[in-house]
Design a protein around this motif. Structure first.
Motif, mmCIF file in Angstrom:
data_model
loop_
_atom_site.group_PDB
_atom_site.id
_atom_site.type_symbol
_atom_site.label_atom_id
_atom_site.label_comp_id
_atom_site.label_asym_id
_atom_site.label_seq_id
_atom_site.Cartn_x
_atom_site.Cartn_y
_atom_site.Cartn_z
ATOM 1 N N GLN A 81 0.826 -0.980 -0.126
ATOM 2 C CA GLN A 81 0.009 -0.040 -0.094
ATOM 3 C C GLN A 81 0.755 1.096 -0.065
ATOM 4 O O GLN A 81 1.647 1.561 0.896
ATOM 5 N N SER A 82 0.767 1.887 -1.160
ATOM 6 C CA SER A 82 1.701 3.012 -1.077
ATOM 7 C C SER A 82 1.342 3.962 -2.406
ATOM 8 O O SER A 82 0.853 3.364 -3.299
ATOM 9 N N ASP A 83 1.787 5.102 -2.305
ATOM 10 C CA ASP A 83 1.346 5.889 -3.587
ATOM 11 C C ASP A 83 2.329 5.862 -4.608
ATOM 12 O O ASP A 83 3.559 6.023 -4.141
ATOM 13 N N ILE A 84 1.832 5.683 -5.811
ATOM 14 C CA ILE A 84 2.947 5.476 -6.840
ATOM 15 C C ILE A 84 3.169 6.807 -7.285
ATOM 16 O O ILE A 84 2.313 7.560 -7.879
ATOM 17 N N LYS A 85 4.404 7.253 -7.576
ATOM 18 C CA LYS A 85 4.733 8.653 -7.986
ATOM 19 C C LYS A 85 5.467 8.633 -9.317
ATOM 20 O O LYS A 85 5.200 9.520 -10.165
ATOM 21 N N ALA A 86 6.024 7.347 -9.850
ATOM 22 C CA ALA A 86 6.692 7.650 -11.210
ATOM 23 C C ALA A 86 6.932 6.026 -11.463
ATOM 24 O O ALA A 86 7.327 5.421 -10.878
ATOM 25 N N ILE A 87 7.047 5.869 -12.985
ATOM 26 C CA ILE A 87 7.573 4.655 -13.189
ATOM 27 C C ILE A 87 8.793 5.148 -14.283
ATOM 28 O O ILE A 87 8.640 5.862 -15.261
ATOM 29 N N ILE A 88 10.096 4.366 -14.340
ATOM 30 C CA ILE A 88 11.187 4.981 -14.936
ATOM 31 C C ILE A 88 11.596 3.725 -15.360
ATOM 32 O O ILE A 88 11.846 2.778 -14.895
ATOM 33 N N PRO A 89 12.188 3.856 -17.011
ATOM 34 C CA PRO A 89 13.008 2.754 -17.357
ATOM 35 C C PRO A 89 14.102 2.559 -16.762
ATOM 36 O O PRO A 89 14.775 3.630 -16.400
ATOM 37 N N ASP A 90 14.526 1.392 -16.670
ATOM 38 C CA ASP A 90 15.913 1.135 -15.628
ATOM 39 C C ASP A 90 16.650 -0.247 -16.258
ATOM 40 O O ASP A 90 15.980 -1.243 -16.152
ATOM 41 N N ASP A 111 7.003 5.992 -0.406
ATOM 42 C CA ASP A 111 8.092 5.409 0.466
ATOM 43 C C ASP A 111 9.008 4.775 0.084
ATOM 44 O O ASP A 111 9.342 3.492 0.763
ATOM 45 N N GLY A 112 9.659 4.769 -0.894
ATOM 46 C CA GLY A 112 10.525 3.807 -1.556
ATOM 47 C C GLY A 112 10.561 3.635 -3.117
ATOM 48 O O GLY A 112 9.695 4.058 -3.798
ATOM 49 N N GLY A 113 11.327 2.364 -3.268
ATOM 50 C CA GLY A 113 11.166 2.037 -4.697
ATOM 51 C C GLY A 113 11.051 0.499 -4.795
ATOM 52 O O GLY A 113 11.372 -0.136 -3.885
#
Ligand SMILES: Cc1cc2nc3c(=O)[nH]c(=O)nc-3n(C[C@H](O)[C@H](O)[C@H](O)COP(=O)(O)OP(=O)(O)OC[C@H]3O[C@@H](n4cnc5c(N)ncnc54)[C@H](O)[C@@H]3O)c2cc1C
Length: 418
Positions: free
Chosen positions: A225-234, A244-246
């Motif tokens: 349960q967390s707010d998703i801020k971004a999705i980044i190619p990696d 709260d993290g990645g």
């Protein structure tokens, strides 16, 4: 600390735990993939909570079909319970409106109905299996769905019946007496009815999604349960940034319902999504006047479903910005009409508002994002996402696993718009 040390890596990260995301997560887990499902709220708390709970076999004709043109003059007045629209929103989104209307032509009926028929058929099969496996079989009712007309509207009812029959979808035409026999507790306000006999309904859509999420956890899936801020190619995969993290994964599935476009925009995807907002209010049931099934009052433009907490009345469509302030006018206009159909008590809780996520052709996006490997789209399920969630999820999981989905996903390819 690296993600592998914290355990926050997986084959698949599913963004959004509505019916679509939970379904992707179950199906991917069933294929042996490690899966993390992320949502800022508990599973099934948003659109998948507040809907009318109809598992519809017959919703193969989207709203933008040719008869929409004859209804438009009534809708233009902005006083109809079926559709209200915000002129400012329409001006700013004229591109979506034009593309939506361009699909309301005869040549676009069959291709979309055929596509939706495949999706719905596969989905109802999964719902009927999963609801048992998830220990929630008591929530499903196999009593059909009654569409009802107050006027002598035999022609539209028989036309719909014939159209559905072409796809092998069964329905029964009813007169006033037959409607009373079917729903003995309603007043005799309807002259014509069409019972969609292969349609089911549930007494708590949110409860069903929560049960499916428990089933996913029971299969060894992880829920965060967390707010998703971004999705980044990696590298070969993806990094998902949370409040709260990645977390990292080879595959990321965007199943954020009406919020799906937000996280895709920074990656260069402009999703043409509009929000067909809708409201519900629940009322204390009168136990001596219970309903057996959902009833859609076609002319008064509301749906009434017996739910766990009471009678849930859902409103028509409000086309406006997703987060614009609520306007309860449509809901308030239909409640007295619903009271004229069946007796029920005071309101339970507050009115609810949600948004049906809709693309211009009213088909969801189910498939890979065109310019990024390992990025998947699973959203845009419009009025029938509670019905179509399971097969949407199963198709995504199949494609991730290199297998063929159970229905033709060609018409749902994200590349048609992205
Ligand atoms: C009034 C009404 C009646 C309806 N009736 C029916 C019906 O009878 N039958 C039917 O089949 N369909 C019905 N629908 C349509 C159906 O409810 C939707 O199509 C379906 O619920 C969409 O599911 P979803 O999983 O795509 O979206 P959602 O259920 O909205 O799930 C998206 C999830 O993403 C999460 N999220 C979003 N942004 C973030 C973020 N940044 N970080 C973390 N989490 C995030 C949200 O918290 C949410 O849980 C109805 C809809 C409405 C509004």
């Amino acid at each position: 600390m690296s993600d592998s040390v914290t355990g926050q890596t997986a084959d698949v990260i599913v963004l959004g735990a509505g019916i679509v995301g939970v379904s992707v997560a179950i199906a991917a887990r069933q294929r042996g993939l490690s899966v993390i499902l992320v949502d800022r709220r508990e599973p099934g708390s948003e659109t998948s909570y507040g809907n009318a709970g109809v598992l519809s076999s017959g919703s193969i004709l989207p709203l933008n079909e040719p008869s929409l043109w004859s209804a438009l003059p009534r809708y233009m007045t902005n006083r109809h319970a079926a559709l209200r629209w915000d002129p400012l929103w329409a001006t700013r989104n004229v591109d979506w409106v034009v593309r939506f209307l361009a699909n309301a032509v005869p040549s676009r009926v069959r291709p979309r109905a055929t596509a939706l028929h495949g999706l719905i058929g596969a989905s109802l099969k999964l719902h009927r299996e999963w609801i048992v496996q998830a220990d929630a079989a008591q929530r499903i009712r196999e009593t059909g769905w009654l569409k009802a007309w107050r006027s002598d509207a035999v022609a539209p009812a028989t036309a719909e019946q014939a159209f559905l029959a072409d796809y092998g979808i069964e329905s029964r035409l009813l007169d006033r007496q037959a409607i009373s026999a079917l729903e003995p507790n309603i007043l005799p306000v309807y002259k014509v009815g069409l019972l969609h006999t292969q349609t089911a309904s549930v007494d708590s859509p949110g409860g069903v999604v929560k049960a499916y999420a428990r089933m996913f956890a029971g299969l060894g899936g992880a829920i965060r349960q967390s707010d998703i801020k971004a999705i980044i190619p990696d590298g070969e995969g993806w990094r998902v940034m949370l409040a709260d993290g990645g977390m990292s994964a080879r595959h990321v599935v965007v199943a954020l319902g009406p919020w799906s476009a937000d996280l895709l925009r920074p990656l260069g995807y402009r999703v043409p999504m509009a929000f067909e907002r809708g409201y519900h209010q629940e009322f204390k049931p009168n136990p001596a006047r219970s309903l057996q099934r959902p009833i859609h009052d076609v002319e008064a433009s509301f749906l009434m479903t017996p739910m766990e907490q009471g009678v849930r009345i859902t409103s028509g469509v409000e086309l406006t910005a997703r987060d614009a302030p609520s306007s309860f006018a449509q809901l308030e206009s239909v409640v007295p009409l619903a009271r004229g159909v069946v007796e029920f008590g005071d309101a339970v809780g507050q009115p609810w508002r949600g948004a049906r996520p809709t693309l211009p052709d009213s088909l969801p996006m189910i498939g890979p994002a065109p310019r990024h490997s390992g990025l998947w789209c699973a959203f845009g399920n419009q009025h029938i996402g509670f019905t179509t969630g399971p097969a949407t999820g199963a198709a995504i999981a199949a494609m991730i696993g290199g297998a063929s989905p159970a229905f033709d996903v060609g018409p749902f390819a994200p590349s048609r718009y992205l």
